[in-house]
Enzyme design. Sequence first.
Site, PDB file in Angstrom:
ATOM      1  N   ARG A 105     -15.146   2.392  -1.980  1.00 39.55           N
ATOM      2  CA  ARG A 105     -15.057   0.801  -1.274  1.00 39.55           C
ATOM      3  C   ARG A 105     -15.145   0.969   0.043  1.00 39.55           C
ATOM      4  O   ARG A 105     -14.504   1.764   0.743  1.00 39.55           O
ATOM      5  CB  ARG A 105     -13.708   0.350  -1.993  1.00 39.55           C
ATOM      6  CG  ARG A 105     -13.546  -1.088  -1.444  1.00 39.55           C
ATOM      7  CD  ARG A 105     -12.194  -1.735  -1.944  1.00 39.55           C
ATOM      8  NE  ARG A 105     -10.941  -1.240  -1.272  1.00 39.55           N
ATOM      9  CZ  ARG A 105      -9.777  -1.463  -1.690  1.00 39.55           C
ATOM     10  NH1 ARG A 105      -9.735  -2.482  -2.501  1.00 39.55           N
ATOM     11  NH2 ARG A 105      -8.790  -1.110  -0.895  1.00 39.55           N
TER      12      ARG A 105
ATOM     13  N   ASN B 277      -4.502  -6.666  -8.117  1.00 38.40           N
ATOM     14  CA  ASN B 277      -3.301  -6.918  -7.161  1.00 38.40           C
ATOM     15  C   ASN B 277      -3.476  -8.039  -6.265  1.00 38.40           C
ATOM     16  O   ASN B 277      -2.519  -8.813  -6.273  1.00 38.40           O
ATOM     17  CB  ASN B 277      -3.075  -5.391  -6.234  1.00 38.40           C
ATOM     18  CG  ASN B 277      -3.082  -4.298  -6.926  1.00 38.40           C
ATOM     19  OD1 ASN B 277      -2.824  -4.230  -7.953  1.00 38.40           O
ATOM     20  ND2 ASN B 277      -3.523  -3.229  -6.231  1.00 38.40           N
ATOM     21  N   ASP B 278      -4.634  -8.300  -5.759  1.00 42.97           N
ATOM     22  CA  ASP B 278      -4.955  -9.283  -4.846  1.00 42.97           C
ATOM     23  C   ASP B 278      -5.161 -10.502  -5.655  1.00 42.97           C
ATOM     24  O   ASP B 278      -4.671 -11.749  -5.558  1.00 42.97           O
ATOM     25  CB  ASP B 278      -6.108  -9.034  -4.051  1.00 42.97           C
ATOM     26  CG  ASP B 278      -5.754  -8.510  -2.776  1.00 42.97           C
ATOM     27  OD1 ASP B 278      -4.559  -8.665  -2.176  1.00 42.97           O
ATOM     28  OD2 ASP B 278      -6.317  -7.386  -2.422  1.00 42.97           O
TER      29      ASP B 278
ATOM     30  N   CYS C 144      -9.322  -2.106 -11.562  1.00 43.25           N
ATOM     31  CA  CYS C 144      -8.875  -1.103 -10.802  1.00 43.25           C
ATOM     32  C   CYS C 144      -7.644  -1.297 -10.127  1.00 43.25           C
ATOM     33  O   CYS C 144      -6.892  -0.736  -9.390  1.00 43.25           O
ATOM     34  CB  CYS C 144     -10.122  -0.596  -9.679  1.00 43.25           C
ATOM     35  SG  CYS C 144     -10.218  -1.887  -8.381  1.00 43.25           S
TER      36      CYS C 144
ATOM     37  N   ARG D  99       1.932 -10.433  -2.385  1.00 41.68           N
ATOM     38  CA  ARG D  99       2.366  -9.213  -3.061  1.00 41.68           C
ATOM     39  C   ARG D  99       3.422  -8.471  -2.328  1.00 41.68           C
ATOM     40  O   ARG D  99       3.886  -7.395  -2.773  1.00 41.68           O
ATOM     41  CB  ARG D  99       1.180  -8.439  -3.184  1.00 41.68           C
ATOM     42  CG  ARG D  99       0.327  -7.910  -2.139  1.00 41.68           C
ATOM     43  CD  ARG D  99      -1.213  -7.460  -2.309  1.00 41.68           C
ATOM     44  NE  ARG D  99      -1.267  -6.063  -2.310  1.00 41.68           N
ATOM     45  CZ  ARG D  99      -2.307  -5.557  -2.590  1.00 41.68           C
ATOM     46  NH1 ARG D  99      -3.236  -6.390  -2.649  1.00 41.68           N
ATOM     47  NH2 ARG D  99      -2.336  -4.303  -2.722  1.00 41.68           N
TER      48      ARG D  99
ATOM     49  N   HIS E 244       0.811  -1.098   0.102  1.00 42.92           N
ATOM     50  CA  HIS E 244      -0.072   0.058  -0.026  1.00 42.92           C
ATOM     51  C   HIS E 244       0.879   1.205  -0.029  1.00 42.92           C
ATOM     52  O   HIS E 244       0.491   2.171  -0.576  1.00 42.92           O
ATOM     53  CB  HIS E 244      -0.940   0.072   1.149  1.00 42.92           C
ATOM     54  CG  HIS E 244      -2.148  -1.007   0.762  1.00 42.92           C
ATOM     55  ND1 HIS E 244      -2.061  -2.449   1.027  1.00 42.92           N
ATOM     56  CD2 HIS E 244      -3.356  -0.838  -0.302  1.00 42.92           C
ATOM     57  CE1 HIS E 244      -3.192  -2.929   0.292  1.00 42.92           C
ATOM     58  NE2 HIS E 244      -3.620  -1.996  -0.224  1.00 42.92           N
TER      59      HIS E 244
ATOM     60  N   ARG F   9     -10.110   4.240  -1.943  1.00 43.47           N
ATOM     61  CA  ARG F   9      -9.980   3.629  -0.652  1.00 43.47           C
ATOM     62  C   ARG F   9     -10.302   3.935   0.608  1.00 43.47           C
ATOM     63  O   ARG F   9      -9.383   4.729   1.080  1.00 43.47           O
ATOM     64  CB  ARG F   9      -8.219   2.994  -0.759  1.00 43.47           C
ATOM     65  CG  ARG F   9      -8.010   2.119  -2.051  1.00 43.47           C
ATOM     66  CD  ARG F   9      -6.450   1.782  -1.719  1.00 43.47           C
ATOM     67  NE  ARG F   9      -6.102   0.740  -2.910  1.00 43.47           N
ATOM     68  CZ  ARG F   9      -5.492   0.773  -4.117  1.00 43.47           C
ATOM     69  NH1 ARG F   9      -5.333   2.248  -4.588  1.00 43.47           N
ATOM     70  NH2 ARG F   9      -5.145  -0.216  -4.953  1.00 43.47           N
TER      71      ARG F   9
ATOM     72  N   GLU G 108     -11.328 -10.385  -6.731  1.00 42.07           N
ATOM     73  CA  GLU G 108     -10.032 -10.296  -6.599  1.00 42.07           C
ATOM     74  C   GLU G 108      -9.267 -11.688  -5.786  1.00 42.07           C
ATOM     75  O   GLU G 108      -8.246 -11.841  -5.567  1.00 42.07           O
ATOM     76  CB  GLU G 108      -9.592  -9.151  -5.549  1.00 42.07           C
ATOM     77  CG  GLU G 108     -10.429  -9.066  -4.402  1.00 42.07           C
ATOM     78  CD  GLU G 108      -9.833  -7.701  -3.682  1.00 42.07           C
ATOM     79  OE1 GLU G 108      -8.868  -6.885  -4.210  1.00 42.07           O
ATOM     80  OE2 GLU G 108     -10.800  -7.237  -2.964  1.00 42.07           O
TER      81      GLU G 108
HETATM   82  C1  PEP Z   1      -6.372  -5.047  -5.701  1.00 38.62           C
HETATM   83  O1  PEP Z   1      -6.475  -5.916  -4.920  1.00 38.62           O
HETATM   84  O2  PEP Z   1      -6.056  -4.921  -6.969  1.00 38.62           O
HETATM   85  C2  PEP Z   1      -6.906  -3.655  -5.254  1.00 38.62           C
HETATM   86  C3  PEP Z   1      -7.205  -2.914  -6.213  1.00 38.62           C
HETATM   87  O3  PEP Z   1      -7.209  -3.353  -3.961  1.00 38.62           O
HETATM   88  P1  PEP Z   1      -6.119  -3.157  -3.025  1.00 38.62           P
HETATM   89  O4  PEP Z   1      -4.730  -2.855  -3.591  1.00 38.62           O
HETATM   90  O5  PEP Z   1      -6.497  -2.038  -2.141  1.00 38.62           O
HETATM   91  O6  PEP Z   1      -6.069  -4.358  -2.073  1.00 38.62           O
HETATM   92 MG    MG Z   2      -7.214  -5.823  -2.944  1.00 35.71          MG
END
Ligand code: PEP
Ligand code: MG
Length: 758
Positions: A509, A630-631, A678, A641, A366, A473, A607
């Site tokens: 979100r 990302n997840d 996203c 990650r 993050h 977020r 995700e």
């Molecule tokens: C993701 O997981 O791609 C996402 C957009 O959420 P975050 O990065 O906040 O977990």
């Molecule tokens: Mg995520």
Amino acid sequence: MLDTLRRIVQEVTSAENLDQALKIIVARVKLAMGVEVCSVYLKDKQRGENVLMASDGLNPESIGNVRLHDAQGLIGLVGEREEPLNLADAPSHPRFEYFPETGEERFRSFLGVPIIHHRQPLGVLVVQRRADAPFGEDSVSFLVTVAAQLAGAIAHAEASGGISGLTSGKGRRARSVEPLQGQPGAAGVAMGTVVVCYHDADLDTVPDREVRDTRAEVKKFRRAVAAVSAEIQAMLERMASVLPVEDRALFDAYLMMLDGDSLVGDTIARIRQGNWARGALRDTIHEHLRAFDAMEDAYLRERAEDVRDLGRRILTKLAAEGPVEPRKFPAHTILVGEEITASMLAEVPIKRLAGVVSVRGSSTSHVAILARAMGVAAVMGVSDLPVGRVDGRKIIADGYTGRVYIDPPRRVRDEFRHLLREEQELSKELSDLRDLPAITPDKVGVPLYVNSGLLADVSPSRKSGAEGIGLYRTEFPFMIRDRFPGEEEQCQIYRQVLEAFSPAPVVMRTLDVGGDKALPYFPIEEDNPFLGWRGIRISLDHPEIFLVQLRAMLRASAGLNNMDLLFPMINSVVEVDDAMRLLRRAHHELVDAGVNISMPRVGVMIEVPSAVYQVRELARRVNFLSVGTNDLTQYLLAVDRNNARVADLYDGLHPAVIRALQQIVDGAHEEQTPVSVCGELAGDPVAVILLLGMGVDSLSMSAANLPRIKWVIRSFTQRRARKLLKEALTFEYTHAVRNYLNAALEDAGLGGLVRAGR
Ligand code: PEP
Ligand code: MG
């Protein structure tokens, strides 16, 4: 053996520089294995040689002077084979090379194991004996374990040694500083001055800092020691009536340490050499800890904890006197730390922040996401960065390749200035696209939105030409506070964001904490946080927190009606049903109370793999889907990650991820549900070609990436993107996919977007 190994590793890890680390290794290994010689050879990459860097047993004069080119001698053979070499009679081996200055002709048996860090050979660890018999299996596995365990510490010490050697003038060695390697975190190049983030109460994270007025610093240190002495004296008096005399000895020992010369005297000597009291204290305590740790007697070893405790107490007193001066952030500050948190970032005035370098984490941590949102370069997972020794140094952080240069020579600085100029030219060119629509040449519109989470990035988001916020977020405002924000407080934050973009849509979100996003006031201790209590799971388990947030969001949108709601980490239809039930309840409560608000459009994040396989069932229940790549990448590839060690395996262009994305888009469209992406993949120009080919309905990314992505959308017809996707789906290797798409970018005249170093 385990205990010995643990102690060696501990000692080496806390060594002050490479020389010291190597000396510890050879002395301890020699003793533990009962051999006559232990030596370490390290690679000099510039010259393609293996250099004898430390030895206990060979002639001391040969250290630093014996150099073998990469393919020379038994050392070269171990390096080539990347395997242990166990010989009963080394001199009779055809590859044996005799160096008279070592005096090694006396030793017949030879065991050499390679030292390898992140697949890179660093050197060779060798033990030798007079006896002409091979080493036993136990010895071989012990040495292999030592080398594997120490590789990271050696790489770390090599980096620190190089840096301190070049800057302090002490122990200067003729060697060039190579860049430290991490992972690209946020695109861009930052050139500036390091400010190290550290915790006031943690001795290990205290950085070195130069002081001019060493007399004042010594006085401050003496005051802190006197305060701790008084504290312990008072404790002793309080305990006098309840503690037997022999147990009081512990307090007496503390007082003696504070009175004696070694702890206090050593620290003062270090302050007089120019380090501030906290840095000097850290070095003294570490030195004492090493000495205790090396003791055979278990009782005495335990006393190490007392030394650490005393160190902590003195540090607390020093910290209580306040920083030497208010924390200063120079222009072009580059924040460096073991782990940088959102609140640390928030402390730096945004205009002064040039970049972020973190020892831990990766591009989807993050902090990296925040850095991207703020438009500053970031490098993550620089595991060999000697954090304690870089405060105030000049540094270049290359967010494209993940390289970090400390005190870079002029040649490197000039190169990067050139790169910065090129970047500025590219962004000028891109800024001309600002007011043009994101439409392909064959007239397919792909609305582009920004990801956001801080009020500070609302204005850059608007300026980027975005059509709204595709992911807000909400956890970030939660993370920089010291308690859960109340309904009214939340409502005001959300309202500001919704107003800033109205009438453009904002996708909000619900709280997505857990995993790597910790709230300081809501600690969660778990073995596998990414598989544990996070996202919607926490919200559903705590309706009292969730309902407050839902009400705050709904109230914030009253009269604006530009808010969409998004639920994170959905893994089954039950979670959607439960979340919807609570949303309807919050809505009813507000309507009953006379607030006039309509139900927002609702979406779920895709995700986790289970959501991919139930995409149609999920799509039927909501108004839109948003893919969190990302997840999704993390869970599909089983790659954390944030873990720098496996960051090379984390790639959203892995063929399995591409296929999953295709399946999501197809499933959603069969249910006539729009789908957006996203995650960070939406900001990667090559991936966007594929997403366009799949027919993704919209994209959301950091503001800094938006102009590049608009350029891609405006340059590729959907027809061409489909063709490229079809071809890319036939590839078996991730790198083949990336090369193929990079070539397509180059063909389209967008070569400037091809990321360096990937
Ligand atoms: C993701 O997981 O791609 C996402 C957009 O959420 P975050 O990065 O906040 O977990
Ligand atoms: Mg995520």
